[in-house]
Structure formats: C-alpha cells, structure tokens
Design a protein around this motif. Structure first.
Motif, mmCIF file in Angstrom:
data_model
loop_
_atom_site.group_PDB
_atom_site.id
_atom_site.type_symbol
_atom_site.label_atom_id
_atom_site.label_comp_id
_atom_site.label_asym_id
_atom_site.label_seq_id
_atom_site.Cartn_x
_atom_site.Cartn_y
_atom_site.Cartn_z
ATOM 1 N N ASN A 11 40.596 30.830 49.344
ATOM 2 C CA ASN A 11 41.257 32.508 49.131
ATOM 3 C C ASN A 11 40.400 32.621 48.148
ATOM 4 N N TYR A 12 39.681 31.637 46.988
ATOM 5 C CA TYR A 12 38.679 31.762 45.794
ATOM 6 C C TYR A 12 37.625 32.939 46.255
ATOM 7 N N VAL A 13 36.838 32.408 47.771
ATOM 8 C CA VAL A 13 35.089 32.707 48.587
ATOM 9 C C VAL A 13 35.860 34.565 48.647
ATOM 10 N N VAL A 14 36.811 34.904 49.172
ATOM 11 C CA VAL A 14 38.018 35.573 50.166
ATOM 12 C C VAL A 14 37.877 36.775 48.328
ATOM 13 N N GLU A 15 38.402 36.585 47.263
ATOM 14 C CA GLU A 15 38.692 36.977 46.489
ATOM 15 C C GLU A 15 37.221 37.990 46.026
ATOM 16 N N MET A 16 36.434 36.524 45.736
ATOM 17 C CA MET A 16 35.387 37.016 45.144
ATOM 18 C C MET A 16 34.251 38.462 46.184
ATOM 19 N N VAL A 17 34.622 38.268 47.525
ATOM 20 C CA VAL A 17 34.029 39.313 48.152
ATOM 21 C C VAL A 17 34.175 40.342 48.345
ATOM 22 N N GLU A 18 36.392 40.823 48.223
ATOM 23 C CA GLU A 18 37.004 41.661 47.631
ATOM 24 C C GLU A 18 35.811 42.614 46.110
ATOM 25 N N GLU A 19 36.164 41.263 45.387
ATOM 26 C CA GLU A 19 35.758 42.241 44.102
ATOM 27 C C GLU A 19 34.422 42.689 44.455
ATOM 28 N N LEU A 20 33.147 41.558 44.744
ATOM 29 C CA LEU A 20 31.884 42.083 44.755
ATOM 30 C C LEU A 20 31.793 43.860 45.568
ATOM 31 N N TYR A 21 32.598 43.887 47.278
ATOM 32 C CA TYR A 21 32.381 44.991 47.678
ATOM 33 C C TYR A 21 33.194 46.075 46.279
ATOM 34 N N ASP A 22 33.637 45.823 46.255
ATOM 35 C CA ASP A 22 34.469 46.981 44.999
ATOM 36 C C ASP A 22 32.970 47.268 44.063
ATOM 37 N N MET A 23 32.866 46.120 43.477
ATOM 38 C CA MET A 23 31.785 46.412 42.502
ATOM 39 C C MET A 23 30.723 47.268 42.757
ATOM 40 N N GLY A 24 30.261 47.121 44.400
ATOM 41 C CA GLY A 24 29.566 48.054 44.806
ATOM 42 C C GLY A 24 28.318 47.600 45.298
ATOM 43 N N PHE A 25 28.362 46.587 46.621
ATOM 44 C CA PHE A 25 27.547 45.761 46.876
ATOM 45 C C PHE A 25 27.577 46.264 48.835
ATOM 46 N N ASP A 26 26.843 46.435 49.460
ATOM 47 C CA ASP A 26 26.717 46.823 50.804
ATOM 48 C C ASP A 26 27.246 45.295 51.968
ATOM 49 N N GLU A 27 27.171 44.301 51.138
ATOM 50 C CA GLU A 27 26.528 43.333 51.773
ATOM 51 C C GLU A 27 27.315 42.129 51.198
ATOM 52 N N VAL A 28 27.895 41.256 51.520
ATOM 53 C CA VAL A 28 28.333 39.775 51.048
ATOM 54 C C VAL A 28 27.768 38.807 51.914
ATOM 55 N N VAL A 29 27.012 37.873 51.441
ATOM 56 C CA VAL A 29 25.775 36.733 52.688
ATOM 57 C C VAL A 29 26.762 35.016 51.659
ATOM 58 N N LEU A 30 27.849 34.635 52.747
ATOM 59 C CA LEU A 30 28.279 33.207 51.707
ATOM 60 C C LEU A 30 27.188 32.455 52.383
ATOM 61 N N ALA A 31 26.260 31.556 51.020
ATOM 62 C CA ALA A 31 25.701 30.277 51.288
ATOM 63 C C ALA A 31 25.946 29.218 50.941
ATOM 64 N N ASP A 32 25.394 28.575 51.069
ATOM 65 C CA ASP A 32 26.393 26.983 50.976
ATOM 66 C C ASP A 32 27.814 26.519 51.871
ATOM 67 N N LEU A 33 28.114 27.266 52.229
ATOM 68 C CA LEU A 33 28.855 27.134 53.664
ATOM 69 C C LEU A 33 29.111 25.991 54.454
ATOM 70 N N ARG A 34 29.136 24.432 53.890
ATOM 71 C CA ARG A 34 28.939 23.601 54.730
ATOM 72 C C ARG A 34 29.406 22.476 53.832
ATOM 73 N N HIS A 35 29.394 21.289 54.856
ATOM 74 C CA HIS A 35 29.479 19.693 54.389
ATOM 75 C C HIS A 35 28.806 19.460 53.745
ATOM 76 N N PRO A 36 28.578 18.689 53.186
ATOM 77 C CA PRO A 36 27.457 17.715 52.440
ATOM 78 C C PRO A 36 27.008 16.688 53.268
ATOM 79 N N GLU A 37 25.968 16.313 53.544
ATOM 80 C CA GLU A 37 25.018 15.283 54.618
ATOM 81 C C GLU A 37 25.554 13.941 53.537
#
Length: 375
Positions: free
Chosen positions: A225-251
């Motif tokens: 939910n933290y990621v969802v909230e951040m994405v929504e705030e960035l849209y509201d800030m004016g960004f056209d796109e949000v890309v999620l990095a490091d959505l992965r499991h550690p090796e």
C-alpha cells in the motif's frame, strides 16, 4: 272458581345451550396458545417460508436435542485440502495500448535539484522526456508525502529541496516534455531499519541486508500500500508515468534464509511474493491517472518467471504499460527479440524500454544514463 292443584310443581331451570360452544372456543384457544409456544422450538425459518419440523417426522439422519435444535447427522468422509500456487497465465492483457515513444535522460536522486533538472530538460535535443529518481535505495522521498508510513517513520519532510523539485517538475511540464518518476520498492535503507514490522527478516530476527541495501518484505500489505500511495502522489504532482524499480526478491546465498512478516496457506517463494506484489499494485491502480511501468533485472525474467528475483516480464507486460531493463549495445537486440511474444497490446518498440549508458539503441523508447567514461 279457580282450580286448585293438588300437587306443587317445582320451578324448571332454563338450559343455557350457549355455554357449550363458548367452552369449546376457550379450550381451542388455550390449545392454540399452548401449541404456539410449545412448537416454537421446532420452527425452521428460511428466506422463503417458515416450517415446523417435528422430531418424529424426520428420518434417522436428523436428531432434535433437548433444546429443540435440529442436529443433522452426516456420513463421515475423508477430506483433503489442497492449496494451489497462484497461476497468472489466464490473466488477460489490459495495459500498454496508450504507451507512446519515450526517449528519456535519467536523472539520479543525488542530482535532483531545480537547476540540474532544468539543465537536463534543456539538453533534450533528440529526446522527449526525463526520468527522475524520486525515491532511491536510500529510502528518502524527494517530495513531501502524506503517506501513512512516510509520516509515521519520518522518511519525508517539507524542505526547500522538495519545494524546488516540485517547481522544476511544473516548469518541465510547461515546456511540453514528458516526465517519469522512478521509485525503489523493496530496497529501502531507511524504513525497514526503523521498523522491522515491514522488513524482510534474517535468521536472527533483524532486517535483512545485502550489497544492494536493506530489504522490505514483499508480502507485507503495508509495503504494498505504501507503493500505491507513492504512485498516486506522484501522479498528482504532475508526472505522466511512474516506473517501479527494485520490485524483486533478494538473491540468497546457500547458507542464507529469510523470513516474512505474513503467514500464508501456500508455500512462500520469490515468484509468489513478487508476482503477487506486482498484481496487487496494478489492480489497485487500474484506474490510474498516468502510465505505470516496472523494471526487470535478469535475462531469464524477460521470457519466464525467474525463481531468484521472482520477476516475470510475461506477466508484467499484461498489467504494466512498459517494462524497463538495463542492457547494452551487445545484448539489446537479443533482449528485444525475447520479449516480442509477450507483447500482445501496443508496440513492442514502445513498451520495452532499454536502459543504457552512453549508447542509443535503435528503438522508439530508451532511457539514457549519462556517465563519465575514462579514456
């Protein structure tokens, strides 16, 4: 002369025949009241009707206990519960139709100042966009966030830098350029070190860390939910796109083991954790204001689920508008050919984003990282 009777006749009593039906009615009323209150315990009420089920009218499979409750006796059977792992192959492709050309310069988090952003914006001669790293692996947010976790653990505050960045974003948009915000999802050196309630745990019960940084638990709903909230705030800030990095499991190394903050009825593994995370975020943002994209970090994840990172570009192309991948001029062509079968909506050249250093691939989309090379 009146005739005098020899004998005295006794006075006859009149017969009151109305008493009999009244008595019968009274008896019937008493019987109805007794039956009404006495039979209530045998009443079975459903949505359709009310039915009285008497014990002696039922078969052997029904028993009425001393309180009048019906107890059904069923034949005993052996039951086995099988928990199946999630299968995302049947998910329909819903994203990517609106993804256009993207030729962007990457601006790292430590370079995010108003002057630097506007300087990069002025350099967009062959490009049309900027990718701003608004949350790096250090965990700090480059904007003032109202997210519950951000406020609870002090990872965001209103500063002159956040105000300047917001102003720079506004000016870049006025210049007609496209803006992408990049955020690190599972690697965060700040938040999990302040609260183990959201961190991936090592065998000693402390937060798990490796060469990339400190890791958050991908199963944790607060993290998602933290990621969802951040994405929504960035849209509201004016960004056209949000890309999620490091959505992965550690090796993990051979002698390493990690523990999650959430118990599951199915086996827990990297693919289930990361793909479940990705599906949850995409579903929560199905009515999003801008484009939503995601990184993959291994060649295997381009063609199928990677059991190490947990990423799966075949699935991601169904739910995310673009898939970003760090590559170079020697392997880009092979990477592009690998993803073509997974792109069923839109153009593969617009939806696969090679992230490169000092090299521009022959593609309609790319992210260029300007680095200093030694002669």
């Amino acid at each position: 002369m009146a005739k005098v009777a020899k004998y005295y006749r006794g006075r006859r009593k009149r017969k009151n025949v109305a008493v009999i039906p009244v008595a019968i009615i009274v008896v019937l009323l008493i019987l109805v009241v007794v039956l009404f209150y006495g039979m209530q315990k045998y009443a079975v009420i459903t949505k359709e009707d009310v039915e009285v089920k008497l014990p002696y009218l039922h078969g052997d499979d029904v028993i009425i206990d001393e309180n009048g409750n019906e107890v059904r006796v069923f034949e005993k059977v052996d039951v086995t519960v099988n928990f199946r792992e999630p299968n995302y192959t049947a998910l329909p492709a819903t994203a990517g139709k609106n993804a256009g050309e993207l030729r962007a310069i990457f601006v790292a988090a430590d370079e995010l100042t108003k002057e630097k952003i506007l300087d990069y914006d002025a350099r967009l001669s062959s490009g049309n966009a900027l990718v701003l790293e608004m949350k790096s692996r250090d965990g700090n947010l480059k904007w003032f966030s109202e997210s519950v976790l951000a406020r609870s653990y002090g990872v965001s505050s209103q500063t002159q830098q956040t105000q300047d960045i917001a102003e720079a974003v506004r000016q870049v948009k006025e210049n007609g350029h496209y803006l992408v915000a990049q955020i690190s999802c599972c690697v965060d050196n700040l938040l999990p070190s302040r609260s183990t309630s959201v961190s991936l745990l090592n065998m000693f019960g402390s937060y798990y860390t490796n060469d990339l940084g400190v890791w958050m638990d991908p199963y944790n709903m607060n993290v998602r939910n933290y990621v969802v909230e951040m994405v929504e705030e960035l849209y509201d800030m004016g960004f056209d796109e949000v890309v999620l990095a490091d959505l992965r499991h550690p090796e993990l190394k051979e002698d390493e083991e990690v523990f999650y903050t959430r118990d599951m009825s199915t086996p827990q593994d990297p693919v289930d954790a990361i793909c479940g995370f990705a599906v949850y975020v995409a579903n929560r943002l199905s009515e999003r204001k801008g484009l939503l994209s995601i990184y993959v970090d291994s060649p295997q994840s381009l063609v199928k689920a990677d059991p190490v990172t947990g990423q799966n570009a075949v699935l991601f192309f169904k739910l995310y508008d673009r898939v970003y991948y760090r590559t170079d001029k020697y392997t880009y062509t092979f990477n592009y050919n690998d993803i073509i079968p997974s792109v069923t909506l839109g153009s593969a050249r617009d939806r696969f984003v090679p992230v490169v250093e000092n090299y521009l691939p022959d593609n309609t989309t790319w992210v260029y990282i300007d680095t200093i090379t030694e002669d």
